[in-house]
Design a protein around this motif. Structure first.
Motif, mmCIF file in Angstrom:
data_model
loop_
_atom_site.group_PDB
_atom_site.id
_atom_site.type_symbol
_atom_site.label_atom_id
_atom_site.label_comp_id
_atom_site.label_asym_id
_atom_site.label_seq_id
_atom_site.Cartn_x
_atom_site.Cartn_y
_atom_site.Cartn_z
ATOM 1 N N LYS A 23 0.880 -1.279 -0.161
ATOM 2 C CA LYS A 23 0.117 -0.037 0.048
ATOM 3 C C LYS A 23 0.853 1.265 -0.123
ATOM 4 O O LYS A 23 2.107 1.021 0.381
ATOM 5 N N GLU A 25 1.286 5.201 1.427
ATOM 6 C CA GLU A 25 0.830 6.239 2.238
ATOM 7 C C GLU A 25 1.610 7.390 2.245
ATOM 8 O O GLU A 25 2.642 7.603 1.789
ATOM 9 N N LYS A 47 5.807 10.295 -0.322
ATOM 10 C CA LYS A 47 4.902 9.044 0.027
ATOM 11 C C LYS A 47 5.846 7.753 0.118
ATOM 12 O O LYS A 47 7.259 7.674 -0.157
#
Length: 163
Positions: A23, A25, A47
């Motif tokens: 993922k 973030e 990120k």
């Protein structure tokens, strides 16, 4: 009055608790990258990608990188999650680091957030920082993770880890 978090205040993270598939973030700390005595990237809008078994890979926006330091490379690789990666050599003065940064020009839908962002191999730079902390590079030249004091392994790519 806001105080800067101390290293001990940052939560510990085991890479084996990270998700698969990975993922993306947002990063709340500034990112700085140095090569050949020059700061080539300063990011307040980075990120990171978290994937089980790997230290985080940090991505900084093109706008926050000194574009004069990037030279196209012919290297391409494939990620089962993000798609085709392309690479840049990093050059500052007479010093060149081959295939030191990579990006996804057309990432898969799940990773569209990192389009126009680049990741750097910490081991191919003079120094990479998350906040004020100098990171340690992940072993090898395949994964490109950045290890900070709050990240716990063992890490994929390490000779002791069999996955």
């Amino acid at each position: 009055m806001d105080e800067k978090p101390r290293k001990n205040d940052i939560p510990r993270e085991s890479v084996w608790d990270y998700p698969r598939p990975p993922k993306v973030e947002d990063v709340t700390q500034p990112i700085r990258i140095e090569f050949n005595g020059k700061s080539i990237a300063n990011s307040s809008n980075a990120k990171r990608v978290l994937e089980r078994g790997h230290p985080p890979v940090y991505y900084v926006t093109l706008e926050e990188i000194n574009a004069n330091t990037l030279q196209n490379s012919t290297r391409k690789t494939w990620c089962e999650w993000k798609g085709e990666a392309r690479y840049y050599d990093v050059r500052v003065g007479d010093m060149i680091s081959k295939n030191a940064a990579w990006y996804y020009p057309n990432p898969t839908r799940a990773f569209e957030e990192i389009k126009d962002y680049l990741a750097f191999y910490a081991g191919k730079m003079d120094a990479c920082y998350v906040g004020d902390e100098l990171v340690k590079p992940q072993a090898g030249d395949f994964y490109g993770g950045w290890i900070t004091s709050n990240i716990e392994g063992p890490f994929k790519g390490s000779p002791k880890v069999k996955v």
